[in-house]
Enzyme design. Structure first.
Site, PDB file in Angstrom:
ATOM      1  N   PHE A  59      -0.383   7.313  -2.561  1.00 44.21           N
ATOM      2  CA  PHE A  59      -0.840   7.333  -4.026  1.00 44.21           C
ATOM      3  C   PHE A  59      -2.005   5.891  -4.028  1.00 44.21           C
ATOM      4  O   PHE A  59      -2.356   5.991  -5.539  1.00 44.21           O
ATOM      5  CB  PHE A  59      -0.232   7.842  -4.681  1.00 44.21           C
ATOM      6  CG  PHE A  59       0.034   8.881  -4.865  1.00 44.21           C
ATOM      7  CD1 PHE A  59      -0.648  10.076  -4.970  1.00 44.21           C
ATOM      8  CD2 PHE A  59       1.360   9.182  -3.719  1.00 44.21           C
ATOM      9  CE1 PHE A  59      -0.162  11.467  -4.938  1.00 44.21           C
ATOM     10  CE2 PHE A  59       1.770  10.666  -3.966  1.00 44.21           C
ATOM     11  CZ  PHE A  59       0.974  11.438  -4.396  1.00 44.21           C
ATOM     12  N   GLY A  60      -1.920   5.316  -4.157  1.00 42.65           N
ATOM     13  CA  GLY A  60      -2.770   3.842  -4.264  1.00 42.65           C
ATOM     14  C   GLY A  60      -2.238   1.958  -3.833  1.00 42.65           C
ATOM     15  O   GLY A  60      -1.839   2.575  -3.121  1.00 42.65           O
TER      16      GLY A  60
ATOM     17  N   GLU B  75       0.853  -1.405  -0.275  1.00 39.23           N
ATOM     18  CA  GLU B  75       0.005  -0.195  -0.032  1.00 39.23           C
ATOM     19  C   GLU B  75       1.240   1.227  -0.095  1.00 39.23           C
ATOM     20  O   GLU B  75       1.722   0.807   0.583  1.00 39.23           O
ATOM     21  CB  GLU B  75      -0.649   0.499   1.091  1.00 39.23           C
ATOM     22  CG  GLU B  75      -1.705   0.827   1.057  1.00 39.23           C
ATOM     23  CD  GLU B  75      -3.760   0.597   1.857  1.00 39.23           C
ATOM     24  OE1 GLU B  75      -3.823   1.183   1.553  1.00 39.23           O
ATOM     25  OE2 GLU B  75      -3.378  -0.480   2.732  1.00 39.23           O
TER      26      GLU B  75
ATOM     27  N   LYS C  14      -0.776  -2.121  -9.640  1.00 46.74           N
ATOM     28  CA  LYS C  14      -0.817  -1.377  -8.959  1.00 46.74           C
ATOM     29  C   LYS C  14      -1.423  -0.274  -9.737  1.00 46.74           C
ATOM     30  O   LYS C  14      -1.573   0.402 -10.595  1.00 46.74           O
ATOM     31  CB  LYS C  14       1.136  -0.479  -9.110  1.00 46.74           C
ATOM     32  CG  LYS C  14       1.497   0.712  -8.259  1.00 46.74           C
ATOM     33  CD  LYS C  14       2.663   0.332  -8.852  1.00 46.74           C
ATOM     34  CE  LYS C  14       3.767   1.905  -7.766  1.00 46.74           C
ATOM     35  NZ  LYS C  14       4.600   1.886  -8.276  1.00 46.74           N
TER      36      LYS C  14
ATOM     37  N   ASP D  10      14.744   7.276  -6.107  1.00 44.20           N
ATOM     38  CA  ASP D  10      14.768   6.778  -5.049  1.00 44.20           C
ATOM     39  C   ASP D  10      15.521   4.943  -5.008  1.00 44.20           C
ATOM     40  O   ASP D  10      14.259   4.810  -4.795  1.00 44.20           O
ATOM     41  CB  ASP D  10      13.191   6.623  -4.910  1.00 44.20           C
ATOM     42  CG  ASP D  10      11.892   6.178  -3.297  1.00 44.20           C
ATOM     43  OD1 ASP D  10      13.485   6.431  -2.268  1.00 44.20           O
ATOM     44  OD2 ASP D  10      11.268   6.798  -3.207  1.00 44.20           O
TER      45      ASP D  10
HETATM   46  P1  AMP Z   1       5.112   0.353  -4.811  1.00 39.14           P
HETATM   47  O1  AMP Z   1       4.175   1.445  -3.933  1.00 39.14           O
HETATM   48  O2  AMP Z   1       5.624   0.024  -6.092  1.00 39.14           O
HETATM   49  O3  AMP Z   1       6.439   0.871  -3.496  1.00 39.14           O
HETATM   50  O4  AMP Z   1       4.698  -1.262  -4.140  1.00 39.14           O
HETATM   51  C1  AMP Z   1       4.680  -1.169  -2.748  1.00 39.14           C
HETATM   52  C2  AMP Z   1       4.882  -2.427  -2.323  1.00 39.14           C
HETATM   53  O5  AMP Z   1       3.933  -3.140  -2.605  1.00 39.14           O
HETATM   54  C3  AMP Z   1       6.166  -3.140  -1.985  1.00 39.14           C
HETATM   55  O6  AMP Z   1       7.473  -2.560  -1.384  1.00 39.14           O
HETATM   56  C4  AMP Z   1       6.219  -4.064  -2.338  1.00 39.14           C
HETATM   57  O7  AMP Z   1       5.971  -4.921  -0.706  1.00 39.14           O
HETATM   58  C5  AMP Z   1       5.171  -4.214  -2.875  1.00 39.14           C
HETATM   59  N1  AMP Z   1       5.010  -4.810  -4.387  1.00 39.14           N
HETATM   60  C6  AMP Z   1       4.879  -3.914  -5.453  1.00 39.14           C
HETATM   61  N2  AMP Z   1       5.462  -4.198  -6.702  1.00 39.14           N
HETATM   62  C7  AMP Z   1       4.934  -5.280  -6.652  1.00 39.14           C
HETATM   63  C8  AMP Z   1       5.014  -6.715  -7.375  1.00 39.14           C
HETATM   64  N3  AMP Z   1       5.614  -6.254  -8.944  1.00 39.14           N
HETATM   65  N4  AMP Z   1       5.226  -7.864  -6.791  1.00 39.14           N
HETATM   66  C9  AMP Z   1       5.055  -8.378  -5.499  1.00 39.14           C
HETATM   67  N5  AMP Z   1       4.966  -7.355  -4.570  1.00 39.14           N
HETATM   68  C10 AMP Z   1       4.857  -5.748  -4.852  1.00 39.14           C
END
Ligand code: AMP
Length: 543
Positions: free
Chosen positions: A262-263, A259, A282, A385
């Site tokens: 932004f989503g 989470e 996402k 980042d």
């Molecule tokens: P993000 O907003 O892209 O940083 O995603 C938030 C969290 O969702 C990450 O820290 C991961 O734990 C999980 N996550 C994001 N993308 C993936 C993916 N492609 N496969 C598995 N977990 C994901």
């Protein structure tokens, strides 16, 4: 002696009015320093012996001409000569505002006022014409009778039984014989059947699988991207958005796996012409312009990375893009699903494992990310980042760089610091940022190398929170102060000297003296060879 305040005569300036004014085109000359005050329509400054006011602004659409800045466009126009009208959906000064018109209304590029299409009214054109009215400006009266509903756009009537006719004012005739009705039902049925077969074939061929966003939307997004990142916008090929578009109804969302501010990220199933696949979906809430930009920036970078992939780099260390959904209210980026989650969580989970060669194999992930930085370097994109929380581990145990939107997620309170410096983002991952990024907001591939050094430190400490000068929470000013004093993250317990040396080089004040991602990869591979048990390396070579 009495001094009389008196200006120089026309064409002269200086203390003793002994110098000749060289301003052209009727410009007045400053009495003391000779600077030109250009008349409207002319620009240019006096520089050394070159005359001022000798360049014509040639501004269009009533733009005024500033002698330093050139054309100052009126609302609705942009470009060096104000020759370009705002793209569809944008309006105002420098085309910076978004239109909020609905239902196919056009929007004035000057003030954003909506010109409703037939059948709609209201400020945003969101209301259908009131009962009994239809057409442009809801000016026409409906002619439907007997409780029929009237279409707000064209005034056509939908009758209630037993009424029929154009205006629903005729009574339906009882069917004289069942035969013709049956006949027409049969032929209607076969038509529907035929249409279903054609649709199924088109679907199989992938023709109906996705409908591209219209060119106007793509143009609008490109315009936005150009303002943010010229290089990125230029690297995108026309149709980039449409090629990745998937249908919302082909996505079956599953459990929440992450989470952000932004989503959310959900494990999901995506129906493709080749069958169903597991993806990470996402989602973004794009109601405000900042998250709208974040969504399209991340989508554009991923598309750009994927369109440049070729046979030289078949295996990428950047998370794989599987599709985009931009046409539903909730927007999605569909990514390959990484079952082991993010590197930070992974490092923290394995803290209790005491296995020979563990550290060496963790350096394999660092090698992967050094390669991801090389890919980004070739595309001239700075990630901004790089951190363990933004690295994903795939089913094949490969580390891949993810999260290109600078999404401020669950780490907001601890890792991202609210920053009040003008011109900088609200939340910044200060402890991962290069000194020049903190001080001047400048991000480059070399500033990513600084963050990569912090990622190495996170690996060496199995996911500890970076701590500067004994503190894990620092304000913007404290962070600058600590770094300017030359203080850096300390050597983690048990960390090999060569690895800490590499980290420290990543944190050099001068960006150009930091190691390149290629050099970092080379040195990490060497370290890994020294740390991994010989049989593990032999196993890897065989694989
Ligand atoms: P993000 O907003 O892209 O940083 O995603 C938030 C969290 O969702 C990450 O820290 C991961 O734990 C999980 N996550 C994001 N993308 C993936 C993916 N492609 N496969 C598995 N977990 C994901």
């Amino acid at each position: 002696m009495q001094v009389k305040p008196m200006g120089c005569p026309d064409g002269k300036y200086g203390l003793r009015c002994h110098k000749d004014c060289i301003c052209k085109n009727g410009a007045r000359c400053h009495g003391l320093n000779g600077a030109c005050k250009c008349p409207p329509g002319w620009k240019g400054v006096v520089y050394k012996k070159v005359a001022g006011c000798d360049e014509m602004c040639d501004c269009l659409h009533g733009a005024s001409c500033d002698r330093w800045a050139g054309c100052v466009c009126p609302p609705g126009w942009t470009g060096p000569r104000c020759q370009t009208q705002c793209p569809p959906g944008m309006y105002g000064k420098d085309c910076e505002k978004y239109c909020i018109c609905e239902n196919g209304a056009s929007c004035s590029p000057i003030d954003g006022r909506c010109n409703c299409s037939s059948g709609w009214y209201g400020k945003n054109c969101s209301k259908p014409c009131p009962n009994g009215r239809f057409g442009q400006h809801c000016q026409r009266g409906c002619t439907c009778k007997n409780r029929a509903t009237c279409d707000n756009v064209d005034g056509s009537c939908t009758c209630v039984t037993p009424w029929t006719g154009l205006n629903c004012d005729q009574l339906q005739q009882a069917t004289s014989s069942d035969e013709p009705l049956l006949e027409s039902l049969v032929s209607l049925g076969s038509l529907v059947f035929l249409a279903a077969i054609v649709m199924a074939i088109l679907y199989k061929m992938g023709i109906l699988a996705c409908s591209a966003p219209d060119a106007g939307e793509e143009e609008k997004i490109l315009f936005e991207l150009k303002k943010m990142e010229q290089d990125l916008a230029q690297s995108l090929q026309p149709g980039w958005l449409g090629r990745w578009e998937k249908k919302i109804r082909h996505l079956t969302p599953g459990p929440l796996i992450g989470e952000g501010m932004f989503g959310q990220v959900r494990k999901a199933r995506l129906r493709t012409p080749e069958g169903e696949i597991t993806v990470a979906a996402k989602t973004f809430r794009v109601e405000d312009s900042q998250s709208y930009r974040n969504f399209y920036r991340e989508a554009a970078i991923l598309v750009s990375v994927h369109q440049q992939r070729n046979d030289d780099y078949p295996e990428s260390n950047i998370v794989r893009l599987l599709g985009l959904i931009t046409k539903s209210p909730a927007k999605y980026i569909l990514l390959e699903y990484a079952p082991k989650g993010d590197l930070l969580g992974f490092l923290r989970r394995i803290r209790d494992i005491n296995e020979e060669g563990l550290f060496g194999s963790l350096l394999g992930y660092a090698v992967d990310i050094a390669r991801a930085l090389q890919e980004l370097g070739r595309l001239r994109i700075a990630h901004r980042d790089v951190a363990a929380r933004n690295v994903l581990i795939t089913a094949d145990d490969v580390a891949k760089l993810a999260d290109f939107g600078l999404a401020r997620d669950v780490y907001v309170t601890t890792q991202y610091v609210r920053c009040t410096q003008p011109g900088l983002d609200d939340f910044l991952p200060l402890k991962w940022m290069a000194l020049e990024s903190i001080e001047t907001g400048e991000y480059t591939c070399q500033s990513d190398v600084w963050s990569f050094g912090v990622l190495l430190w996170e690996i060496a400490t199995l996911g500890q929170d970076p701590c500067y000068d004994g503190r894990t929470q620092l304000t913007f000013l404290q962070m600058v102060g600590v770094l300017r004093q030359g203080k850096r993250l300390t050597k983690p317990e048990g960390c090999p000297e060569d690895l800490y040396q590499l980290m420290k080089e990543c944190w050099c004040d001068v960006p150009a003296t930091r190691p390149t991602p290629e050099e970092a990869e080379e040195r990490l591979l060497q370290l890994r060879r020294e740390l991994l048990p010989r049989d593990a390396i032999e196993m890897e070579t065989v694989v």
